[in-house]
Design an enzyme around this catalytic site. Structure first.
Site, mmCIF file in Angstrom:
data_model
loop_
_atom_site.group_PDB
_atom_site.id
_atom_site.type_symbol
_atom_site.label_atom_id
_atom_site.label_comp_id
_atom_site.label_asym_id
_atom_site.label_seq_id
_atom_site.Cartn_x
_atom_site.Cartn_y
_atom_site.Cartn_z
ATOM 1 N N ALA A 1 1.301 -1.366 -0.126
ATOM 2 C CA ALA A 1 -0.144 -0.016 -0.072
ATOM 3 C C ALA A 1 0.765 0.837 -0.035
ATOM 4 O O ALA A 1 1.717 1.089 0.085
ATOM 5 C CB ALA A 1 -1.472 -0.337 0.982
ATOM 6 N N ARG B 1 -0.408 8.611 -1.498
ATOM 7 C CA ARG B 1 -1.114 9.569 -2.342
ATOM 8 C C ARG B 1 -0.918 11.114 -1.750
ATOM 9 O O ARG B 1 -1.843 11.147 -0.533
ATOM 10 C CB ARG B 1 -1.510 9.536 -3.622
ATOM 11 C CG ARG B 1 -1.619 8.242 -3.935
ATOM 12 C CD ARG B 1 -2.657 8.227 -5.343
ATOM 13 N NE ARG B 1 -3.884 7.857 -4.798
ATOM 14 C CZ ARG B 1 -4.584 7.677 -4.867
ATOM 15 N NH1 ARG B 1 -4.143 6.232 -4.920
ATOM 16 N NH2 ARG B 1 -6.125 7.810 -4.456
ATOM 17 N N ALA C 1 -9.563 9.072 -10.069
ATOM 18 C CA ALA C 1 -9.304 9.671 -11.699
ATOM 19 C C ALA C 1 -10.705 9.691 -11.737
ATOM 20 O O ALA C 1 -10.966 10.702 -12.465
ATOM 21 C CB ALA C 1 -9.180 8.143 -11.754
ATOM 22 N N ASP D 1 -7.009 16.076 -7.884
ATOM 23 C CA ASP D 1 -6.296 15.617 -6.113
ATOM 24 C C ASP D 1 -5.884 16.293 -5.559
ATOM 25 O O ASP D 1 -5.326 16.038 -4.406
ATOM 26 C CB ASP D 1 -5.000 14.640 -6.450
ATOM 27 C CG ASP D 1 -5.648 13.568 -6.872
ATOM 28 O OD1 ASP D 1 -6.132 13.134 -7.289
ATOM 29 O OD2 ASP D 1 -4.176 12.334 -7.247
ATOM 30 N N HIS E 1 -30.674 -13.135 -16.498
ATOM 31 C CA HIS E 1 -29.752 -14.213 -16.194
ATOM 32 C C HIS E 1 -28.895 -15.097 -16.954
ATOM 33 O O HIS E 1 -29.608 -15.163 -17.876
ATOM 34 C CB HIS E 1 -31.346 -15.149 -15.331
ATOM 35 C CG HIS E 1 -30.449 -15.964 -14.865
ATOM 36 N ND1 HIS E 1 -30.135 -16.132 -13.556
ATOM 37 C CD2 HIS E 1 -30.923 -17.559 -15.111
ATOM 38 C CE1 HIS E 1 -29.821 -18.229 -13.048
ATOM 39 N NE2 HIS E 1 -30.254 -18.305 -14.398
HETATM 40 C C1 FAD Z 1 0.013 3.984 -8.563
HETATM 41 C C2 FAD Z 1 -1.556 4.777 -8.593
HETATM 42 C C3 FAD Z 1 -3.155 4.320 -9.119
HETATM 43 C C4 FAD Z 1 -3.919 4.529 -9.148
HETATM 44 N N1 FAD Z 1 -5.179 3.669 -9.649
HETATM 45 C C5 FAD Z 1 -6.174 4.322 -9.404
HETATM 46 C C6 FAD Z 1 -7.646 4.055 -9.652
HETATM 47 O O1 FAD Z 1 -7.370 2.313 -9.891
HETATM 48 N N2 FAD Z 1 -8.439 4.695 -9.345
HETATM 49 C C7 FAD Z 1 -8.770 5.911 -9.589
HETATM 50 O O2 FAD Z 1 -9.949 6.547 -9.827
HETATM 51 N N3 FAD Z 1 -7.783 6.592 -9.355
HETATM 52 C C8 FAD Z 1 -6.262 5.965 -9.404
HETATM 53 N N4 FAD Z 1 -5.437 6.011 -9.548
HETATM 54 C C9 FAD Z 1 -5.620 8.062 -8.354
HETATM 55 C C10 FAD Z 1 -5.494 8.781 -9.826
HETATM 56 O O3 FAD Z 1 -4.895 8.036 -10.934
HETATM 57 C C11 FAD Z 1 -5.558 10.516 -9.206
HETATM 58 O O4 FAD Z 1 -6.631 10.251 -8.063
HETATM 59 C C12 FAD Z 1 -5.565 11.432 -10.486
HETATM 60 O O5 FAD Z 1 -5.198 11.330 -11.902
HETATM 61 C C13 FAD Z 1 -6.400 13.028 -10.142
HETATM 62 O O6 FAD Z 1 -6.552 13.838 -11.436
HETATM 63 P P1 FAD Z 1 -5.351 14.965 -11.270
HETATM 64 O O7 FAD Z 1 -6.190 15.380 -12.817
HETATM 65 O O8 FAD Z 1 -5.910 15.572 -10.590
HETATM 66 O O9 FAD Z 1 -4.301 14.513 -11.340
HETATM 67 P P2 FAD Z 1 -2.748 13.946 -12.195
HETATM 68 O O10 FAD Z 1 -3.469 12.960 -12.943
HETATM 69 O O11 FAD Z 1 -1.511 13.555 -11.509
HETATM 70 O O12 FAD Z 1 -2.984 14.777 -13.482
HETATM 71 C C14 FAD Z 1 -1.873 16.136 -12.797
HETATM 72 C C15 FAD Z 1 -1.332 16.585 -13.894
HETATM 73 O O13 FAD Z 1 -0.011 17.741 -13.906
HETATM 74 C C16 FAD Z 1 1.519 17.820 -14.579
HETATM 75 N N5 FAD Z 1 1.754 19.096 -13.619
HETATM 76 C C17 FAD Z 1 2.110 18.949 -12.347
HETATM 77 N N6 FAD Z 1 2.959 19.990 -12.088
HETATM 78 C C18 FAD Z 1 3.077 20.582 -12.691
HETATM 79 C C19 FAD Z 1 3.390 21.893 -13.462
HETATM 80 N N7 FAD Z 1 3.741 22.383 -12.049
HETATM 81 N N8 FAD Z 1 3.741 22.129 -13.992
HETATM 82 C C20 FAD Z 1 2.978 21.459 -15.743
HETATM 83 N N9 FAD Z 1 2.184 20.283 -15.618
HETATM 84 C C21 FAD Z 1 2.500 19.772 -14.057
HETATM 85 C C22 FAD Z 1 1.708 16.758 -14.176
HETATM 86 O O14 FAD Z 1 2.555 15.704 -14.659
HETATM 87 C C23 FAD Z 1 0.366 15.516 -14.415
HETATM 88 O O15 FAD Z 1 0.139 14.776 -15.912
HETATM 89 C C24 FAD Z 1 -4.125 6.266 -8.553
HETATM 90 C C25 FAD Z 1 -3.553 7.014 -8.663
HETATM 91 C C26 FAD Z 1 -2.114 6.198 -8.181
HETATM 92 C C27 FAD Z 1 -0.631 7.016 -8.239
#
Ligand code: FAD
Length: 214
Positions: free
Chosen positions: A16, A19, A68, A60, A193
């Site tokens: 585990a 994040r 996601a 996030d 079913h």
């Molecule tokens: C290993 C793992 C497994 C996961 N499995 C699941 C799952 O099964 N189901 C689920 O619902 N969620 C899952 N999650 C969580 C999910 O991936 C996140 O909740 C989701 O991606 C959040 O989306 P976001 O757009 O907030 O951030 P992100 O998807 O992280 O996107 C943020 C983007 O901003 C970019 N960025 C960051 N800082 C900067 C900057 N300064 N300038 C420009 N760009 C920048 C990053 O490169 C990235 O592309 C998982 C996460 C991890 C780490």
């Protein structure tokens, strides 16, 4: 010996990782974007508006959960809002927690304990996957469906599923909850079913003790 037997022992390993939002170094304070939760998260209204009218935030970095499907829908709402389109906020209470273990675990809304603590008059309905024909057809009998019902109008306020298709099955219950559906209606919706989805139907019937495949 494991209660699951020697052949399944290898499945008991669990890794585990946590994040956390990464808001440092973005110059948010200088941009007039307020933070909350001790500076970890960006403060937004239900439409993703930050305290800077030109900046929206989703995913996030905002609200409680880091998922996601949450980020995706918050993105849609934020874009619509920025474009001046009338829209609805994401219902944060209807975001499924999906765990892709074996078997899977999926959960939405209130647990039985949380509903009791909130003082709701509740009933629960439970159905084992093994009770359904599909469990035998697919040789996949692990798990159960549990529904938490507010007896005031019969509304489904929580749904919890363990089973190898749990994360797919829960979507039906999210739809029922989003439409403020009752277990009474759910218990009369014919399910195909043999499918494991019949366990959802029988869990709804089980609230009034008439599950057919119990
Ligand atoms: C290993 C793992 C497994 C996961 N499995 C699941 C799952 O099964 N189901 C689920 O619902 N969620 C899952 N999650 C969580 C999910 O991936 C996140 O909740 C989701 O991606 C959040 O989306 P976001 O757009 O907030 O951030 P992100 O998807 O992280 O996107 C943020 C983007 O901003 C970019 N960025 C960051 N800082 C900067 C900057 N300064 N300038 C420009 N760009 C920048 C990053 O490169 C990235 O592309 C998982 C996460 C991890 C780490």
């Amino acid at each position: 010996m494991s209660p699951l037997g020697p052949a399944r022992k290898e499945w008991l390993t669990c890794v585990a990782g946590g994040r956390a939002p990464d808001t440092e170094g973005l110059g948010l304070e200088a941009a007039g974007v307020a933070l909350e939760e001790g500076g970890r998260k960006i403060k937004v209204d239900p439409y993703g508006r930050t305290t800077n009218p030109k900046v929206f935030a989703i995913g996030d970095l905002v609200n409680k959960k880091a998922l996601a499907h949450k980020a995706e829908e918050e993105g849609v709402v934020a874009v619509e809002t920025a474009a001046g389109v009338e829209t609805e906020p994401v219902d944060q209470d209807l975001l499924v927690g999906a765990t892709f273990t074996h078997p899977q675990v999926a959960s939405v809304g209130l647990t039985e304990a949380a509903a009791k603590e909130a003082g709701m008059p509740i009933k629960v309905g439970k159905q084992k996957i093994s009770g359904e024909g599909a469990g035998t057809v697919y040789d996949d009998k692990d798990g159960l469906v549990k529904l938490v019902i507010d007896t005031t109008y019969g509304e489904v306020v929580g749904a919890h599923i363990v089973g190898n298709r749990a994360c797919d099955m829960i979507a039906e219950l999210v739809a029922v909850m989003a439409l403020e559906g009752g277990y009474q209606e759910l218990s009369r919706i014919v399910h195909p079913h043999p499918t494991v989805s019949e366990a959802v139907l029988d869990a709804a019937r089980a609230v009034d003790s008439w599950a057919i495949h119990a």
